[in-house]
Design an enzyme around this catalytic site. Structure first.
Site, PDB file in Angstrom:
ATOM      1  N   ARG A   2      -7.457 -11.807  -1.812  1.00  0.00           N
ATOM      2  CA  ARG A   2      -6.087 -12.132  -0.378  1.00  0.00           C
ATOM      3  C   ARG A   2      -6.897 -12.695   0.473  1.00  0.00           C
ATOM      4  O   ARG A   2      -5.989 -13.606   1.502  1.00  0.00           O
ATOM      5  CB  ARG A   2      -5.792 -10.262  -0.153  1.00  0.00           C
ATOM      6  CG  ARG A   2      -5.587  -9.591  -0.301  1.00  0.00           C
ATOM      7  CD  ARG A   2      -5.467  -7.857   0.235  1.00  0.00           C
ATOM      8  NE  ARG A   2      -7.192  -7.727  -0.375  1.00  0.00           N
ATOM      9  CZ  ARG A   2      -7.209  -6.848   0.817  1.00  0.00           C
ATOM     10  NH1 ARG A   2      -6.977  -6.007   1.193  1.00  0.00           N
ATOM     11  NH2 ARG A   2      -8.745  -6.386   0.490  1.00  0.00           N
ATOM     12  N   ASP A  62      -7.602  -3.687 -11.708  1.00  0.00           N
ATOM     13  CA  ASP A  62      -8.124  -2.825  -9.919  1.00  0.00           C
ATOM     14  C   ASP A  62      -9.153  -1.629 -11.078  1.00  0.00           C
ATOM     15  O   ASP A  62      -9.031  -1.196 -12.359  1.00  0.00           O
ATOM     16  CB  ASP A  62      -7.381  -2.419  -9.865  1.00  0.00           C
ATOM     17  CG  ASP A  62      -7.087  -1.353  -8.589  1.00  0.00           C
ATOM     18  OD1 ASP A  62      -7.108  -1.743  -7.489  1.00  0.00           O
ATOM     19  OD2 ASP A  62      -7.713  -0.388  -8.199  1.00  0.00           O
ATOM     20  N   ARG A  87       1.293 -13.884  -5.974  1.00  0.00           N
ATOM     21  CA  ARG A  87       1.781 -11.856  -5.272  1.00  0.00           C
ATOM     22  C   ARG A  87       3.030 -11.543  -4.875  1.00  0.00           C
ATOM     23  O   ARG A  87       2.956 -10.538  -4.800  1.00  0.00           O
ATOM     24  CB  ARG A  87      -0.031 -11.375  -4.767  1.00  0.00           C
ATOM     25  CG  ARG A  87      -0.782 -11.067  -6.096  1.00  0.00           C
ATOM     26  CD  ARG A  87      -0.734  -9.934  -7.001  1.00  0.00           C
ATOM     27  NE  ARG A  87       0.064  -8.588  -6.208  1.00  0.00           N
ATOM     28  CZ  ARG A  87      -0.287  -7.423  -5.636  1.00  0.00           C
ATOM     29  NH1 ARG A  87      -1.646  -7.231  -5.294  1.00  0.00           N
ATOM     30  NH2 ARG A  87      -0.317  -6.625  -5.170  1.00  0.00           N
ATOM     31  N   ARG A 128     -14.426  -9.862  -5.792  1.00  0.00           N
ATOM     32  CA  ARG A 128     -13.126 -10.358  -5.319  1.00  0.00           C
ATOM     33  C   ARG A 128     -13.211 -11.631  -4.289  1.00  0.00           C
ATOM     34  O   ARG A 128     -11.958 -11.924  -3.457  1.00  0.00           O
ATOM     35  CB  ARG A 128     -12.882  -9.725  -3.281  1.00  0.00           C
ATOM     36  CG  ARG A 128     -12.910  -7.947  -3.865  1.00  0.00           C
ATOM     37  CD  ARG A 128     -12.330  -7.299  -2.561  1.00  0.00           C
ATOM     38  NE  ARG A 128     -11.894  -5.919  -2.211  1.00  0.00           N
ATOM     39  CZ  ARG A 128     -11.418  -4.994  -2.950  1.00  0.00           C
ATOM     40  NH1 ARG A 128     -10.227  -5.616  -3.762  1.00  0.00           N
ATOM     41  NH2 ARG A 128     -11.381  -3.352  -3.282  1.00  0.00           N
ATOM     42  N   TYR A 132     -11.395   9.317  -7.021  1.00  0.00           N
ATOM     43  CA  TYR A 132      -9.890   9.124  -6.939  1.00  0.00           C
ATOM     44  C   TYR A 132      -9.209   9.846  -7.338  1.00  0.00           C
ATOM     45  O   TYR A 132      -8.558  11.070  -7.286  1.00  0.00           O
ATOM     46  CB  TYR A 132      -9.869   7.457  -7.726  1.00  0.00           C
ATOM     47  CG  TYR A 132     -10.516   6.811  -6.775  1.00  0.00           C
ATOM     48  CD1 TYR A 132      -9.573   6.416  -5.258  1.00  0.00           C
ATOM     49  CD2 TYR A 132     -10.643   5.254  -7.137  1.00  0.00           C
ATOM     50  CE1 TYR A 132      -9.893   4.933  -5.052  1.00  0.00           C
ATOM     51  CE2 TYR A 132     -10.906   3.911  -6.650  1.00  0.00           C
ATOM     52  CZ  TYR A 132     -10.395   3.958  -5.550  1.00  0.00           C
ATOM     53  OH  TYR A 132     -11.276   3.207  -3.994  1.00  0.00           O
TER      54      TYR A 132
END
Lengths: 357, 357
Positions: B44, B89, B53, B40, B164
């Site tokens: 963010r 992702d 973004r 990552r 998921y």
């Protein structure tokens, strides 16, 4: 009982709590069958629980003796488990010493002012029995109802309490907690020593009122490496457990995801090491060298599978448990809210059946 | 580059990707310094990421080559890490084969119709390069920019993808997934075989476009016992990894909380086993018997502690890593959003400095 239904006696095969399968297994003594109880057996999986909790906040529910008694007894009546676990919440003793917090549905405990400085720590104080007369009353009521079925007292471990206080609520990554731990070890140790006194006193109140075993629950310990657990946490859990060391009650020490920590958790001073579902009892026995009885470890998610899959795994766990110095059957984590309670009842029957000596 | 700033070249001490510290360490070859990158790293924690973004949904961001290129390059420029990780992702390949899903901010992937029956499975199909021409384009753009700095391709592992799909979104307990796994093993294995084809094809597209390593990421594998991983998951992760076996790129296999699974994850067919921060590299090396290079494993929460605490742990990890057949320095989990990016840059410098041969 102010609106709550209580049966007058709970049947138990043992004549006294001291002879009960749970207390004997925890002490490594022979038992007629493997004792079984479930973490969170008192709670959201039971319709009778949801009914009595309607309109009552969690913290309030934990402080009303008639409600605590009813909720604690519900799974004993329904499932015939070998122990009751005192219905409470990890943060109850914190609220009892004046920490401003609430348990928010769907979130968990939320602390108004996080504890991150020495001045914050100074706001915490010790817990006295006078802070929790309702806990004493609840335990007395329960013990009277339970007869020879043991009541397990309950407290959250210092690290988990510290995480809630430092983060201000539930945290996935515990970054503030770990930053404090590594950044100011002196403050960290003072905070955890304080929390160990609070947790230990909370256990002691329950034992002195009649609880015949205790579980120290470290929800978040699995977020730590073994080195960090050894350096920053173990001594404080040991202090909490030591608070009831002279009271002749077996102690259970459990945390989630603690495969790396089992021996350290045993060495903190316990009779039983609780094992997460991720590590087999066979592996746990090897890691802990047979020094402690084991508790566990059915994956609570497996209760959603067809019965034949559940059955096979339960039988396997009972078999694995026979090699341990003592085995208390449990889940490897708490009962999930959507669990079918009838499956839990069948698990109890099955454990008793296949483990009967 | 349609509005995105790109530097024309990224400096690298190696003449070619094949000579780069990352590729060499993954292959167990001598390196001038321990290579370092962060899971990552593109994301963010970087203000420049949050800027590009703005107003762009996650799934959309993953499918716009100029944006993927910019985001993937940002941490390489800023931190001087030894590899870029392809910005994507886990669910991108699922969306690419027509699964109706969205990535909801603050929640994660939400699947419109969970996959729990054979009819649901029949809706899934294989992934062809034509489904993801944008991925091919992004990788080509990146490789041209990166020069001798390797690009690591990325895909989610079959179990995580299955969770998921079966749960319909992120799940803490994976109860539907485990119920399916144990309740209908035939359907479970067919589902995972399908997902292994999708994940494997997604990796292959990236490698064929120029990625020089891959990481198979199994976010949720740590929710499984070793027995369940061996019986229900390992073969499918192996199939996904096998998709790029003939392409001469090192493979990295990582999952969170997988201390019990490291050897099985190695045996699935990888060059590097990624190690969670909960298990020391020394323990991981002992468990895996030196059969694979190791990647890891600084606790991402520790980046919130004062620098001296970070520094001490980084040095320790570099030292521990020297005993492994190869060591890629990384976090033991992804960069947390609130991380100070300057600390990451200092970690890169420190790893390079203390590991220089």
């Amino acid at each position: 009982m102010r609106g709550c239904r209580l049966v007058s006696t709970i049947p138990s095969p043992a004549a006294t709590v001291q002879d009960s399968p749970l207390v004997r297994a925890a002490r490594g003594l022979p038992v007629p069958h493997t004792p079984v109880w479930f973490m969170r057996q008192a709670g959201r999986s039971l319709p009778e629980y949801r009914r009595v909790r309607e309109g009552v906040g969690m913290l309030e529910a934990c402080r009303r003796p008639e409600l605590v008694t009813e909720i604690t007894l519900q799974p004993v009546r329904r499932h015939g488990v070998d122990a009751a676990i005192f219905f409470s919440d990890i943060v109850v003793p914190l609220a009892a010493v004046g920490v401003d917090l609430d348990i928010v549905p769907g979130v968990g405990p939320v602390v108004a002012e996080p504890v991150r400085t020495r001045a914050d720590l100074a706001r915490l104080r010790d817990l006295a029995p006078e802070d929790v007369p309702d806990i004493t009353e609840s335990v007395r009521l329960l013990v009277a109802e339970l007869g020879a079925t043991p009541l397990i007292g309950f407290a959250g471990a210092p690290f988990t309490l510290a995480s809630y206080l430092v983060e201000g609520g539930p945290s996935r990554n515990h970054e503030h907690t770990k930053a404090l731990m590594h950044g100011d070890p002196g403050l960290w140790h003072d905070l955890c020593a304080q929390l160990a006194r609070v947790a230990g006193a909370f256990l002691r109140v329950q034992v002195e009122a009649g609880a015949s075993a205790v579980q120290l629950f470290d929800s978040w310990a699995g977020a730590l490496s073994r080195a960090d657990y050894a350096r920053f946490v173990a001594e404080h859990s040991a202090a909490a457990l030591a608070s009831v060391a002279g009271l002749d009650v077996p102690r259970i020490h459990f945390g989630v995801g603690t495969g790396e920590l089992l021996t350290l958790m045993g060495e903190a001073g316990t009779d039983v090491v609780g094992v997460d579902y991720r590590v087999s009892l066979t592996d746990a026995l090897e890691r802990t060298g047979g020094r402690w009885a084991l508790q566990g470890n059915l994956d609570p998610a497996l209760l959603f599978a067809p019965w034949e899959a559940v059955r096979a795994r339960v039988v396997e766990i009972v078999e694995e448990g026979r090699a341990a110095p003592g085995h208390v059957f449990n889940l490897g984590h708490g009962v999930l809210p959507e669990t079918d309670p009838d499956v839990l009842t069948r698990v109890v029957e099955l454990v008793h059946e296949v483990s009967a000596r």
